[in-house]
Scaffold this motif. Structure first.
Motif, PDB file in Angstrom:
ATOM      1  N   ARG A  23      78.236  25.490 -53.550  1.00 20.78           N
ATOM      2  CA  ARG A  23      77.653  24.185 -53.236  1.00 20.78           C
ATOM      3  C   ARG A  23      78.482  23.473 -52.172  1.00 20.78           C
ATOM      4  O   ARG A  23      77.935  22.856 -51.253  1.00 20.78           O
ATOM      5  CB  ARG A  23      77.566  23.326 -54.500  1.00 20.78           C
ATOM      6  CG  ARG A  23      76.912  21.966 -54.263  1.00 20.78           C
ATOM      7  CD  ARG A  23      76.786  21.178 -55.544  1.00 20.78           C
ATOM      8  NE  ARG A  23      78.105  20.836 -56.092  1.00 20.78           N
ATOM      9  CZ  ARG A  23      78.267  20.107 -57.189  1.00 20.78           C
ATOM     10  NH1 ARG A  23      77.217  19.687 -57.871  1.00 20.78           N
ATOM     11  NH2 ARG A  23      79.491  19.826 -57.615  1.00 20.78           N
ATOM     12  N   LEU A  26      77.893  25.252 -48.725  1.00 17.55           N
ATOM     13  CA  LEU A  26      76.589  24.930 -48.150  1.00 17.55           C
ATOM     14  C   LEU A  26      76.517  23.473 -47.707  1.00 17.55           C
ATOM     15  O   LEU A  26      75.901  23.155 -46.675  1.00 17.55           O
ATOM     16  CB  LEU A  26      75.487  25.229 -49.167  1.00 17.55           C
ATOM     17  CG  LEU A  26      75.287  26.703 -49.519  1.00 17.55           C
ATOM     18  CD1 LEU A  26      74.226  26.853 -50.605  1.00 17.55           C
ATOM     19  CD2 LEU A  26      74.889  27.510 -48.285  1.00 17.55           C
ATOM     20  N   THR A  27      77.145  22.576 -48.474  1.00 16.83           N
ATOM     21  CA  THR A  27      77.151  21.159 -48.099  1.00 16.83           C
ATOM     22  C   THR A  27      77.893  20.954 -46.791  1.00 16.83           C
ATOM     23  O   THR A  27      77.413  20.249 -45.886  1.00 16.83           O
ATOM     24  CB  THR A  27      77.802  20.308 -49.206  1.00 16.83           C
ATOM     25  OG1 THR A  27      77.058  20.448 -50.419  1.00 16.83           O
ATOM     26  CG2 THR A  27      77.836  18.840 -48.805  1.00 16.83           C
ATOM     27  N   THR A  29      78.447  23.178 -44.497  1.00 15.54           N
ATOM     28  CA  THR A  29      77.676  23.818 -43.433  1.00 15.54           C
ATOM     29  C   THR A  29      76.534  22.926 -42.973  1.00 15.54           C
ATOM     30  O   THR A  29      76.314  22.743 -41.768  1.00 15.54           O
ATOM     31  CB  THR A  29      77.116  25.162 -43.916  1.00 15.54           C
ATOM     32  OG1 THR A  29      78.196  26.029 -44.286  1.00 15.54           O
ATOM     33  CG2 THR A  29      76.299  25.837 -42.823  1.00 15.54           C
ATOM     34  N   ALA A  30      75.791  22.357 -43.931  1.00 11.53           N
ATOM     35  CA  ALA A  30      74.637  21.528 -43.584  1.00 11.53           C
ATOM     36  C   ALA A  30      75.055  20.263 -42.836  1.00 11.53           C
ATOM     37  O   ALA A  30      74.470  19.919 -41.794  1.00 11.53           O
ATOM     38  CB  ALA A  30      73.864  21.160 -44.852  1.00 11.53           C
ATOM     39  N   LEU A  31      76.070  19.565 -43.350  1.00 12.68           N
ATOM     40  CA  LEU A  31      76.518  18.334 -42.701  1.00 12.68           C
ATOM     41  C   LEU A  31      77.035  18.607 -41.295  1.00 12.68           C
ATOM     42  O   LEU A  31      76.706  17.892 -40.338  1.00 12.68           O
ATOM     43  CB  LEU A  31      77.603  17.665 -43.541  1.00 12.68           C
ATOM     44  CG  LEU A  31      77.168  17.054 -44.878  1.00 12.68           C
ATOM     45  CD1 LEU A  31      78.380  16.541 -45.650  1.00 12.68           C
ATOM     46  CD2 LEU A  31      76.173  15.922 -44.659  1.00 12.68           C
ATOM     47  N   ALA A  33      76.342  21.144 -39.386  1.00 16.48           N
ATOM     48  CA  ALA A  33      75.279  21.633 -38.508  1.00 16.48           C
ATOM     49  C   ALA A  33      74.421  20.486 -37.992  1.00 16.48           C
ATOM     50  O   ALA A  33      74.121  20.413 -36.792  1.00 16.48           O
ATOM     51  CB  ALA A  33      74.413  22.645 -39.258  1.00 16.48           C
ATOM     52  N   VAL A  34      74.023  19.583 -38.877  1.00 21.17           N
ATOM     53  CA  VAL A  34      73.153  18.473 -38.470  1.00 21.17           C
ATOM     54  C   VAL A  34      73.863  17.554 -37.478  1.00 21.17           C
ATOM     55  O   VAL A  34      73.340  17.246 -36.394  1.00 21.17           O
ATOM     56  CB  VAL A  34      72.682  17.679 -39.703  1.00 21.17           C
ATOM     57  CG1 VAL A  34      71.941  16.415 -39.273  1.00 21.17           C
ATOM     58  CG2 VAL A  34      71.773  18.540 -40.572  1.00 21.17           C
ATOM     59  N   THR A 108      82.247  19.250 -37.335  1.00 19.99           N
ATOM     60  CA  THR A 108      81.228  18.618 -36.502  1.00 19.99           C
ATOM     61  C   THR A 108      81.635  18.631 -35.037  1.00 19.99           C
ATOM     62  O   THR A 108      80.857  19.043 -34.161  1.00 19.99           O
ATOM     63  CB  THR A 108      80.979  17.174 -36.960  1.00 19.99           C
ATOM     64  OG1 THR A 108      80.455  17.177 -38.298  1.00 19.99           O
ATOM     65  CG2 THR A 108      79.985  16.478 -36.042  1.00 19.99           C
ATOM     66  N   LEU A 165      74.765  29.136 -36.914  1.00 22.91           N
ATOM     67  CA  LEU A 165      74.833  28.645 -38.290  1.00 22.91           C
ATOM     68  C   LEU A 165      75.464  29.686 -39.208  1.00 22.91           C
ATOM     69  O   LEU A 165      76.199  29.333 -40.133  1.00 22.91           O
ATOM     70  CB  LEU A 165      73.430  28.288 -38.791  1.00 22.91           C
ATOM     71  CG  LEU A 165      72.805  27.014 -38.222  1.00 22.91           C
ATOM     72  CD1 LEU A 165      71.383  26.833 -38.764  1.00 22.91           C
ATOM     73  CD2 LEU A 165      73.655  25.795 -38.578  1.00 22.91           C
ATOM     74  N   PHE A 169      78.796  29.006 -41.367  1.00 23.97           N
ATOM     75  CA  PHE A 169      78.881  29.243 -42.809  1.00 23.97           C
ATOM     76  C   PHE A 169      80.092  30.109 -43.144  1.00 23.97           C
ATOM     77  O   PHE A 169      80.809  29.858 -44.119  1.00 23.97           O
ATOM     78  CB  PHE A 169      77.592  29.892 -43.307  1.00 23.97           C
ATOM     79  CG  PHE A 169      77.638  30.334 -44.739  1.00 23.97           C
ATOM     80  CD1 PHE A 169      77.702  29.396 -45.762  1.00 23.97           C
ATOM     81  CD2 PHE A 169      77.621  31.681 -45.073  1.00 23.97           C
ATOM     82  CE1 PHE A 169      77.746  29.791 -47.091  1.00 23.97           C
ATOM     83  CE2 PHE A 169      77.664  32.083 -46.391  1.00 23.97           C
ATOM     84  CZ  PHE A 169      77.731  31.143 -47.406  1.00 23.97           C
TER      85      PHE A 169
END
Length: 230
Positions: A23, A26-27, A29-31, A33-34, A108, A165, A169
């Motif tokens: 978790r 993935l969190t 990675t998502a933050l 990436a965006v 980021t 991505l 990850f």
């Protein structure tokens, strides 16, 4: 003396590994990436600007971060961000940023440099005549970029974005240097506690291989779809 494998430790540790470690990975990675994609898009537009005062600083930023190892950047921001925050706020002591926030900021800013080059290549892949036609119809530069150029550019660079991505990850495992518990870090803790590092590291490698292989297959499908559309 041979090593005796005990795979039962994986089943016992799986809830913790995925609920906490995966978790977190993935969190992050998502933050990253965006926010990295948003910043990378701005940097790409800046690098394509005809004004040197805008293009040069963006180019220096991108080339500098792309030439420095990510692990070194993680250390930089972890130790420097609190002092920069104190300088910006006028505080007498370093601002408490925290390891997680520092990791998000680092990834980021680092990934934005790579997303910038992907976005720049995607924008340059669109014929200039389309922008000229949009401006002839009365659209401003930003309107043509938003409604005409970027939608097509994103489609062209989607395989490269997904590939980046995947790398992002995988790179999240480097947060172990900040004592954060990502998927690999969680497995290492369990392995050290139970004396089963070999089993845990093999399991982590298998999970990463499955996820990244599935994502790579998705990239190939996107490339095939893109070829059919063309």
């Amino acid at each position: 003396m041979g090593y005796s494998f005990d795979w039962s430790v994986i089943g016992q540790a799986a809830p913790y590994l995925f609920a906490e470690g995966m978790r977190f990975s993935l969190t992050l990675t998502a933050l990253s990436a965006v926010m990295g994609l948003a910043l990378g898009t701005l940097l790409a537009v800046a690098r394509l600007s005809p004004r040197r005062l805008i293009a040069w600083p963006a180019g220096i930023y991108v080339n500098t971060l792309r030439s420095v190892p990510l692990l070194l950047v993680i250390f930089w921001f972890y130790f420097l961000v609190p002092y920069v925050g104190a300088w910006l706020t006028g505080a007498s002591r370093p601002v408490a940023v925290g390891a997680f926030k520092s990791a998000v900021i680092t990834f980021t800013l680092f990934e934005a440099a790579y997303f910038c080059e992907i976005m720049r290549a995607g924008i340059q892949s669109i014929a200039r005549g389309q922008s000229a036609a949009a401006q002839a119809l009365g659209l401003t530069h930003w309107q043509s970029l938003r409604h005409i150029v970027l939608p097509q550019a994103v489609r062209n660079m989607m395989p490269a974005l997904v590939t980046r991505l995947i790398i992002l990850f995988q790179d999240t495992s480097l947060v172990y240097v900040l004592s954060l518990t990502d998927f690999l870090g969680a497995a290492a803790k369990v392995g050290q506690r139970d004396g089963r590092l070999v089993e845990m590291y093999l399991f982590v490698a298998f999970v990463y291989m499955v996820i990244c292989s599935a994502a790579s297959q998705g990239v190939r499908l996107l490339e095939q779809r893109k070829a059919v559309i063309r």
